[in-house]
Structures are given as structure tokens and as C-alpha cells.
Design a protein around this motif. Structure first.
Motif, mmCIF file in Angstrom:
data_model
loop_
_atom_site.group_PDB
_atom_site.id
_atom_site.type_symbol
_atom_site.label_atom_id
_atom_site.label_comp_id
_atom_site.label_asym_id
_atom_site.label_seq_id
_atom_site.Cartn_x
_atom_site.Cartn_y
_atom_site.Cartn_z
ATOM 1 N N GLY A 51 28.977 25.533 42.814
ATOM 2 C CA GLY A 51 27.828 25.181 41.976
ATOM 3 C C GLY A 51 27.336 26.359 41.156
ATOM 4 N N TRP A 52 27.323 27.523 41.780
ATOM 5 C CA TRP A 52 26.881 28.731 41.078
ATOM 6 C C TRP A 52 27.848 29.049 39.936
ATOM 7 C CZ3 TRP A 52 28.413 34.177 42.701
ATOM 8 C CH2 TRP A 52 27.773 35.128 41.914
ATOM 9 N N PHE A 53 29.160 28.992 40.218
ATOM 10 C CA PHE A 53 30.147 29.269 39.178
ATOM 11 C C PHE A 53 30.075 28.240 38.049
ATOM 12 C CE2 PHE A 53 33.481 32.365 40.994
ATOM 13 C CZ PHE A 53 32.484 33.151 41.553
ATOM 14 N N GLU A 54 29.801 26.991 38.408
ATOM 15 C CA GLU A 54 29.618 25.948 37.390
ATOM 16 C C GLU A 54 28.454 26.314 36.482
ATOM 17 O OE1 GLU A 54 30.424 22.586 35.293
ATOM 18 O OE2 GLU A 54 31.539 23.054 37.111
ATOM 19 N N SER A 55 27.348 26.763 37.073
ATOM 20 C CA SER A 55 26.178 27.133 36.262
ATOM 21 C C SER A 55 26.444 28.346 35.382
ATOM 22 C CB SER A 55 24.962 27.396 37.159
ATOM 23 O OG SER A 55 25.082 28.640 37.843
ATOM 24 N N LEU A 56 27.383 29.199 35.800
ATOM 25 C CA LEU A 56 27.745 30.363 34.995
ATOM 26 C C LEU A 56 28.653 29.991 33.826
ATOM 27 C CD1 LEU A 56 28.475 33.034 37.765
ATOM 28 C CD2 LEU A 56 26.442 32.865 36.306
#
Length: 192
Positions: A51-56
């Protein structure tokens, strides 16, 4: 009469060199392992990291979450053991360059404000370690692998090139959200 050797001109393999290499490896390696482990087993696990990488803006995020965790774990283990220089240093440069571009960009220098200070220091230390070599107390030392400027250039060059390629192929940040204020339909402020 022979003059005493100045520490700055001590040959590779001098006691200070060996301790410096060991200390850098003992600092960078476990730190990378901890970061990789946190991506897998931290509070959000791989789903949270995804999820964090998606937001990045790293696409596909699930693949990047796993790749980043695996790279941190493998490079951290290789640095800790002192094997395969300069490849683990190059891996650290890739990780830090991608993090600087995706998560720390535009936030200034200081890490406490989200800036790139941390990523810059880790990448610089990794390149320095590549030049220094893993030292006598390492797998590379047992294999008598010799470090030097070429290793530093390889770590910096490979790491930077790999990060640039990854970002060019997979970095797709979302556009900034639009302002939620209603459009001005009265025609005021428009020029024709």
C-alpha cells in the motif's frame, strides 16, 4: 633513518582499515536487514508495504514491495558477511536512490522533515565501503579480493543506473489532487 608511517598513508590491510571496514559492515548490513524484515514482518507486513509503495507511485506495487524487501535482506546479509563487493553496496545505492526520488523528494535535506539526509548518508557510506573493501574479517577477505576506486565507481555507477532504469520503467506517481472549490461559472475573471 626511517620515518614512522603516517596513518593516512597506511596500506590497505592496516589495523585501522580492518576495523573501519568491519564497523561499516556491522552498521550498514544489519540496518538494511532490519528495514527489509520490517517490510515483511512489520506492523502492516507486505500488504502495508504494498500500500505504501502504491501511494508512492511504484507500479506494480506488490512486486516492488517484495523486491525492495528481498534486496534489503540480501544486500544486508552480504554486507554483514562481507561478500561479493561491490554488489551489495550497489544494491544499497539503488535502494537509497529510489527512496530519495519517491519518498523523500521535495522535502528538503533533513530526515526529521522527511528529507533525503538518511538516504544520502547510507548511499555514501555504501560507496565508501566499496572503495575500502570488506576487509580481512570477511568472506571477501578470506578470498583475498582487493578493493579500490574501481569498486566504488562500480557501486555508484551500477546503483545509479539501476535506480534510473527502475524509476523510468515503474515510477508512475499520481497527479496532485484537484482543488475541490467549485468552478467559477459566472465568467468573472475570464478574458477573451
Amino acid at each position: 633513518m626511517r620515518s614512522p608511517r603516517h596513518p593516512a598513508t597506511a596500506p590497505v590491510g592496516a589495523p585501522g582499515h580492518e576495523v573501519a571496514a568491519l564497523m561499516l559492515r556491522a552498521t550498514l548490513g544489519p540496518m538494511l536487514i532490519a528495514h527489509g524484515w520490517n517490510k515483511v514482518r512489520g506492523p502492516g507486513g507486505l500488504d502495508g508495504t504494498t500500500g505504501w509503495f502504491e501511494s508512492l507511485g511504484l507500479k506494480p506495487a506488490a512486486a516492488h514491495a517484495r523486491m525492495a524487501a528481498a534486496t534489503e535482506l540480501a544486500a544486508g546479509a552480504a554486507l554483514t558477511l562481507g561478500v561479493a563487493a561491490p554488489l551489495p553496496s550497489a544494491a544499497a545505492v539503488v535502494l537509497m536512490a529510489v527512496a530519495a526520488r519517491t519518498d523523500h523528494r521535495g522535502k528538503g535535506f533533513f530526515v526529521f522533515k522527511g528529507g533525503w539526509e538518511y538516504t544520502g548518508v547510507v548511499a555514501g557510506a555504501a560507496v565508501g565501503l566499496a572503495a575500502l573493501g570488506h576487509g580481512r574479517y570477511s568472506v571477501d577477505g578470506l578470498l583475498r579480493r582487493r578493493p579500490g576506486p574501481a569498486h566504488a565507481l562500480a557501486a555508484a555507477g551500477l546503483g545509479t543506473a539501476a535506480a534510473a532504469a527502475l524509476l523510468a520503467l515503474c515510477y508512475r506517481p499520481a497527479d496532485k489532487p484537484q482543488d475541490d472549490t467549485p468552478d467559477d461559472t459566472s465568467g468573472a475573471g475570464k478574458t477573451t
